[in-house]
Design a protein around this motif. Structure first.
Motif, PDB file in Angstrom:
ATOM      1  N   ILE A   1      48.049  37.491  35.889  1.00  0.00           N
ATOM      2  CA  ILE A   1      48.712  37.176  36.023  1.00  0.00           C
ATOM      3  C   ILE A   1      49.137  35.332  35.000  1.00  0.00           C
ATOM      4  CG2 ILE A   1      47.870  35.115  38.078  1.00  0.00           C
ATOM      5  CD1 ILE A   1      50.555  35.051  39.224  1.00  0.00           C
ATOM      6  N   PHE A   2      47.125  34.765  34.730  1.00  0.00           N
ATOM      7  CA  PHE A   2      46.766  34.157  34.378  1.00  0.00           C
ATOM      8  C   PHE A   2      47.521  34.309  32.739  1.00  0.00           C
ATOM      9  CE2 PHE A   2      44.212  34.057  37.723  1.00  0.00           C
ATOM     10  CZ  PHE A   2      44.514  32.634  39.075  1.00  0.00           C
ATOM     11  N   LEU A   3      47.268  35.952  32.186  1.00  0.00           N
ATOM     12  CA  LEU A   3      47.024  35.919  30.580  1.00  0.00           C
ATOM     13  C   LEU A   3      48.901  36.637  30.426  1.00  0.00           C
ATOM     14  CD1 LEU A   3      43.900  37.255  29.553  1.00  0.00           C
ATOM     15  CD2 LEU A   3      45.070  34.977  29.183  1.00  0.00           C
ATOM     16  N   LYS A   4      50.027  36.469  31.190  1.00  0.00           N
ATOM     17  CA  LYS A   4      51.356  37.076  31.306  1.00  0.00           C
ATOM     18  C   LYS A   4      51.139  38.441  31.161  1.00  0.00           C
ATOM     19  CE  LYS A   4      53.428  32.806  28.718  1.00  0.00           C
ATOM     20  NZ  LYS A   4      53.472  32.504  27.339  1.00  0.00           N
ATOM     21  N   PHE A   5      50.247  39.054  31.886  1.00  0.00           N
ATOM     22  CA  PHE A   5      50.116  40.113  32.376  1.00  0.00           C
ATOM     23  C   PHE A   5      49.242  41.455  31.429  1.00  0.00           C
ATOM     24  CE2 PHE A   5      53.133  38.215  35.213  1.00  0.00           C
ATOM     25  CZ  PHE A   5      52.765  39.080  36.645  1.00  0.00           C
ATOM     26  N   LYS A   6      48.871  40.625  30.327  1.00  0.00           N
ATOM     27  CA  LYS A   6      48.665  41.399  28.954  1.00  0.00           C
ATOM     28  C   LYS A   6      46.955  41.315  29.202  1.00  0.00           C
ATOM     29  CE  LYS A   6      51.800  40.470  26.354  1.00  0.00           C
ATOM     30  NZ  LYS A   6      53.299  40.151  25.127  1.00  0.00           N
ATOM     31  N   GLY A   7      45.878  41.637  29.927  1.00  0.00           N
ATOM     32  CA  GLY A   7      44.282  41.358  30.279  1.00  0.00           C
ATOM     33  C   GLY A   7      44.707  42.686  29.030  1.00  0.00           C
ATOM     34  N   GLY A   8      42.687  42.502  29.182  1.00  0.00           N
ATOM     35  CA  GLY A   8      41.351  43.446  29.069  1.00  0.00           C
ATOM     36  C   GLY A   8      41.923  45.237  29.804  1.00  0.00           C
ATOM     37  N   LYS A   9      40.892  46.302  28.696  1.00  0.00           N
ATOM     38  CA  LYS A   9      40.792  47.583  29.225  1.00  0.00           C
ATOM     39  C   LYS A   9      40.268  47.918  30.608  1.00  0.00           C
ATOM     40  CE  LYS A   9      41.839  48.426  24.464  1.00  0.00           C
ATOM     41  NZ  LYS A   9      41.504  49.680  23.271  1.00  0.00           N
ATOM     42  N   GLY A  10      39.255  47.307  31.080  1.00  0.00           N
ATOM     43  CA  GLY A  10      38.756  47.087  32.468  1.00  0.00           C
ATOM     44  C   GLY A  10      38.044  48.200  32.967  1.00  0.00           C
ATOM     45  N   VAL A  11      36.749  48.163  31.719  1.00  0.00           N
ATOM     46  CA  VAL A  11      35.908  48.963  32.096  1.00  0.00           C
ATOM     47  C   VAL A  11      34.510  48.301  32.672  1.00  0.00           C
ATOM     48  CG1 VAL A  11      33.842  49.973  31.090  1.00  0.00           C
ATOM     49  CG2 VAL A  11      36.359  50.455  29.495  1.00  0.00           C
ATOM     50  N   ALA A  12      34.337  47.606  32.727  1.00  0.00           N
ATOM     51  CA  ALA A  12      33.325  46.361  33.173  1.00  0.00           C
ATOM     52  C   ALA A  12      33.452  45.909  34.298  1.00  0.00           C
ATOM     53  CB  ALA A  12      33.374  44.956  32.821  1.00  0.00           C
ATOM     54  N   THR A  13      34.926  45.482  35.049  1.00  0.00           N
ATOM     55  CA  THR A  13      35.618  45.482  35.769  1.00  0.00           C
ATOM     56  C   THR A  13      35.656  47.171  36.976  1.00  0.00           C
ATOM     57  OG1 THR A  13      36.732  43.582  35.578  1.00  0.00           O
ATOM     58  CG2 THR A  13      37.160  44.685  37.933  1.00  0.00           C
ATOM     59  N   ALA A  14      35.768  47.588  36.337  1.00  0.00           N
ATOM     60  CA  ALA A  14      36.211  49.085  36.627  1.00  0.00           C
ATOM     61  C   ALA A  14      34.223  49.302  37.231  1.00  0.00           C
ATOM     62  CB  ALA A  14      36.310  50.209  36.370  1.00  0.00           C
ATOM     63  N   ALA A  15      33.760  49.230  36.346  1.00  0.00           N
ATOM     64  CA  ALA A  15      32.174  49.648  36.854  1.00  0.00           C
ATOM     65  C   ALA A  15      31.378  48.756  37.901  1.00  0.00           C
ATOM     66  CB  ALA A  15      31.549  48.991  35.594  1.00  0.00           C
ATOM     67  N   GLY A  16      32.406  47.294  38.052  1.00  0.00           N
ATOM     68  CA  GLY A  16      31.447  46.467  38.882  1.00  0.00           C
ATOM     69  C   GLY A  16      32.194  46.949  40.162  1.00  0.00           C
ATOM     70  N   ALA A  17      33.152  46.738  40.319  1.00  0.00           N
ATOM     71  CA  ALA A  17      33.638  47.797  41.425  1.00  0.00           C
ATOM     72  C   ALA A  17      32.983  49.198  42.413  1.00  0.00           C
ATOM     73  CB  ALA A  17      35.113  47.386  41.933  1.00  0.00           C
ATOM     74  N   LEU A  18      33.192  49.722  41.429  1.00  0.00           N
ATOM     75  CA  LEU A  18      31.975  51.445  41.709  1.00  0.00           C
ATOM     76  C   LEU A  18      31.002  50.775  41.987  1.00  0.00           C
ATOM     77  CD1 LEU A  18      33.525  53.644  38.932  1.00  0.00           C
ATOM     78  CD2 LEU A  18      34.200  53.920  41.727  1.00  0.00           C
ATOM     79  N   LEU A  19      30.071  49.943  41.319  1.00  0.00           N
ATOM     80  CA  LEU A  19      29.198  49.939  41.753  1.00  0.00           C
ATOM     81  C   LEU A  19      28.866  49.345  43.646  1.00  0.00           C
ATOM     82  CD1 LEU A  19      26.927  48.402  38.834  1.00  0.00           C
ATOM     83  CD2 LEU A  19      26.523  49.875  39.933  1.00  0.00           C
ATOM     84  N   ALA A  20      30.153  48.141  44.148  1.00  0.00           N
ATOM     85  CA  ALA A  20      30.104  48.100  44.727  1.00  0.00           C
ATOM     86  C   ALA A  20      30.605  48.916  46.525  1.00  0.00           C
ATOM     87  CB  ALA A  20      31.049  46.509  45.382  1.00  0.00           C
ATOM     88  N   LEU A  21      31.794  49.916  45.413  1.00  0.00           N
ATOM     89  CA  LEU A  21      32.027  50.845  46.399  1.00  0.00           C
ATOM     90  C   LEU A  21      30.941  51.933  47.221  1.00  0.00           C
ATOM     91  CD1 LEU A  21      35.142  51.225  47.213  1.00  0.00           C
ATOM     92  CD2 LEU A  21      35.825  52.408  45.182  1.00  0.00           C
ATOM     93  N   ASP A  22      30.157  52.892  45.936  1.00  0.00           N
ATOM     94  CA  ASP A  22      29.299  53.529  45.847  1.00  0.00           C
ATOM     95  C   ASP A  22      28.548  53.067  44.969  1.00  0.00           C
ATOM     96  OD1 ASP A  22      28.091  55.498  45.829  1.00  0.00           O
ATOM     97  OD2 ASP A  22      29.628  56.710  47.024  1.00  0.00           O
ATOM     98  N   PRO A  23      27.190  52.371  45.291  1.00  0.00           N
ATOM     99  CA  PRO A  23      25.884  52.558  44.105  1.00  0.00           C
ATOM    100  C   PRO A  23      25.295  53.900  42.843  1.00  0.00           C
ATOM    101  CG  PRO A  23      25.983  50.959  46.294  1.00  0.00           C
ATOM    102  CD  PRO A  23      26.498  51.908  46.538  1.00  0.00           C
TER     103      PRO A  23
END
Length: 198
Positions: free
Chosen positions: A96-118
């Motif tokens: 929302i802070f960049l008018k809905f034009k963000g990155g491709k999500g690789v690092a954020t996905a990795a972080g979420a997966l590490l917490a979800l299932d290390p």
């Protein structure tokens, strides 16, 4: 109400643009104005500032991990934790802070997966690192890691709720990297550290 608040908070956390914060801290140009125009760590690396790229990478990964970790600590249901993982990931893709034009999500996905299932997270991260090291293509590493993530999840836990969450993230990653795939097939994709478009 608690579930909706958790999902909203995760989305807002995912929307925090660490590439933009990094550019401000290190005195760099807006990452949306050079290279691929993508506000992510790989593109920040094209500035030539490795510290800024590392800051972006850690920040994007940490927000994915933190959102899921906090949801787990709050003892929310497994389904809600899954929705939180999706919310923080899609917050990065469509901030929302960049008018809905963000990155491709690789690092954020990795972080979420590490917490979800290390274990799953480490397997996916290991796949990315191996492919990136051998090929020097961040996009190819992301595509292969995304493609294998649901397979790893299914082999470890079967086709449960986690499999669905991982599958949605994987599909979104592949879609976000579709142009990269086309450039890879055409031999036009830039390698890690290159300042060319990609």
């Amino acid at each position: 109400m608690e579930i909706l608040l958790a999902i909203l908070a995760a989305y807002l956390l995912g929307s925090v643009p660490f590439a933009m914060i990094s550019a401000k801290l290190f005195g760099l140009a807006d990452p949306r104005t050079y290279g691929s125009g993508n506000p992510g760590a790989t593109n920040v690396l094209r500035s030539g500032n490795k510290k800024a790229a590392l800051f972006t990478l850690i920040g994007d990964a940490l927000k994915g991990w933190l959102a899921v970790f906090l949801a787990q600590q709050a003892e929310l249901s497994g389904m809600t934790v899954g929705f939180v993982a999706l919310a923080v990931f899609f917050g990065h893709l469509f901030p929302i802070f960049l008018k809905f034009k963000g990155g491709k999500g690789v690092a954020t996905a990795a972080g979420a997966l590490l917490a979800l299932d290390p274990i799953l997270g480490l397997m996916v991260l290991g796949t990315w690192l191996l492919v990136a090291y051998v090929s020097r293509y961040s996009s190819l590493a992301a595509l292969i890691a995304a493609g294998t993530a649901p397979l790893y999840s299914a082999l470890m836990h079967g086709t449960n709720g986690q499999f669905a969450v991982v599958g949605i993230i994987a599909m979104a990653l592949i879609i976000k990297h579709w142009q990269n795939l086309q450039r890879l097939m055409a031999g036009q994709e830039s390698k890690i550290g290159s300042k060319k478009m990609g």
